[in-house]
Scaffold this motif. Structure first.
Motif, PDB file in Angstrom:
ATOM      1  N   PHE A  24     110.875  20.965  -0.235  1.00  0.00           N
ATOM      2  CA  PHE A  24     109.880  19.924  -0.022  1.00  0.00           C
ATOM      3  C   PHE A  24     110.552  18.564  -0.190  1.00  0.00           C
ATOM      4  N   PRO A  25     110.121  17.556   0.576  1.00  0.00           N
ATOM      5  CA  PRO A  25     110.763  16.235   0.486  1.00  0.00           C
ATOM      6  C   PRO A  25     110.818  15.671  -0.935  1.00  0.00           C
ATOM      7  N   GLU A  26     109.790  15.894  -1.724  1.00  0.00           N
ATOM      8  CA  GLU A  26     109.780  15.361  -3.092  1.00  0.00           C
ATOM      9  C   GLU A  26     110.788  16.075  -4.005  1.00  0.00           C
ATOM     10  N   GLU A  27     111.203  17.278  -3.639  1.00  0.00           N
ATOM     11  CA  GLU A  27     112.192  18.012  -4.434  1.00  0.00           C
ATOM     12  C   GLU A  27     113.614  17.490  -4.207  1.00  0.00           C
ATOM     13  N   GLU A  29     114.420  14.296  -2.770  1.00  0.00           N
ATOM     14  CA  GLU A  29     114.390  12.857  -2.503  1.00  0.00           C
ATOM     15  C   GLU A  29     114.371  12.551  -1.011  1.00  0.00           C
ATOM     16  N   GLY A  30     113.614  13.343  -0.259  1.00  0.00           N
ATOM     17  CA  GLY A  30     113.441  13.112   1.166  1.00  0.00           C
ATOM     18  C   GLY A  30     114.563  13.601   2.061  1.00  0.00           C
TER      19      GLY A  30
END
Length: 183
Positions: A24-27, A29-30
């Protein structure tokens, strides 16, 4: 360490892409795309080195699946100790495949075709030395079903899962217990 092999070999090194779910992007940093490797699946790179029995003596997972083996090697503490600090005695060396940069103590195959007999012979014997890391990865994967499919756990657990698999693998190698899939 390499009984029955070329004298002075300390370890064979290679990278393995362990398949994962898409992070996931939040995991990450995008930077999700960095985890997509050249073969088209999501993963992380395990950079490992092993002795002649297939016991891991170096094992790290610091890089995303899109990282080249050489780059993953260059961010390890072992690389720093061997290449930058010169802490490996001169009579010892590391063997790797063509993904790594050759140095005085990191041996890689000669590139190209139509090699002379000496270079071709060197590549043949170096390949025999490198096969031990491929076997070590194969034994570890055969032992642990969690590695038979993409890791679907929390991103923060991926490294822990891989390190635990490597440590249990080493314990089983030390006790001469082969994976049942290899019998």
């Amino acid at each position: 360490l390499c009984r029955g092999r070329l004298p002075g070999c300390v370890m064979a090194i290679d990278g393995l892409v362990v398949e994962t779910r898409q992070p996931f992007p939040e995991e990450v940093e995008g930077n999700v795309v960095a985890f997509r490797n050249r073969k088209g699946f999501w993963g992380v790179i395990v950079l490992a080195g092993c002795d002649s029995r297939g016991k891991f003596i170096m094992f790290t997972q610091k890089c995303s699946g899109g990282t080249n083996d050489c780059t993953a090697w260059e961010v390890t503490e072992v690389y720093d100790a061997i290449v930058n600090q010169g802490l490996l005695p001169d009579q010892f060396y590391i063997v790797g495949d063509e993904a790594f940069v050759a140095t005085e103590q990191v041996l890689t195959p000669w590139s190209g075709t139509h090699l002379n007999v000496w270079r071709d012979s060197f590549n043949y014997h170096l390949s025999a030395q490198r096969q031990v890391i491929e076997r070590a990865f194969g034994m570890m994967i055969a032992r642990f079903g969690v590695l038979w499919r993409p890791l679907r756990t929390a991103f923060s657990r991926w490294s822990l899962i891989l390190v635990v698999c490597a440590k249990v693998h080493n314990m089983l190698v030390k006790r001469n217990i082969l994976p049942t899939a290899l019998y």
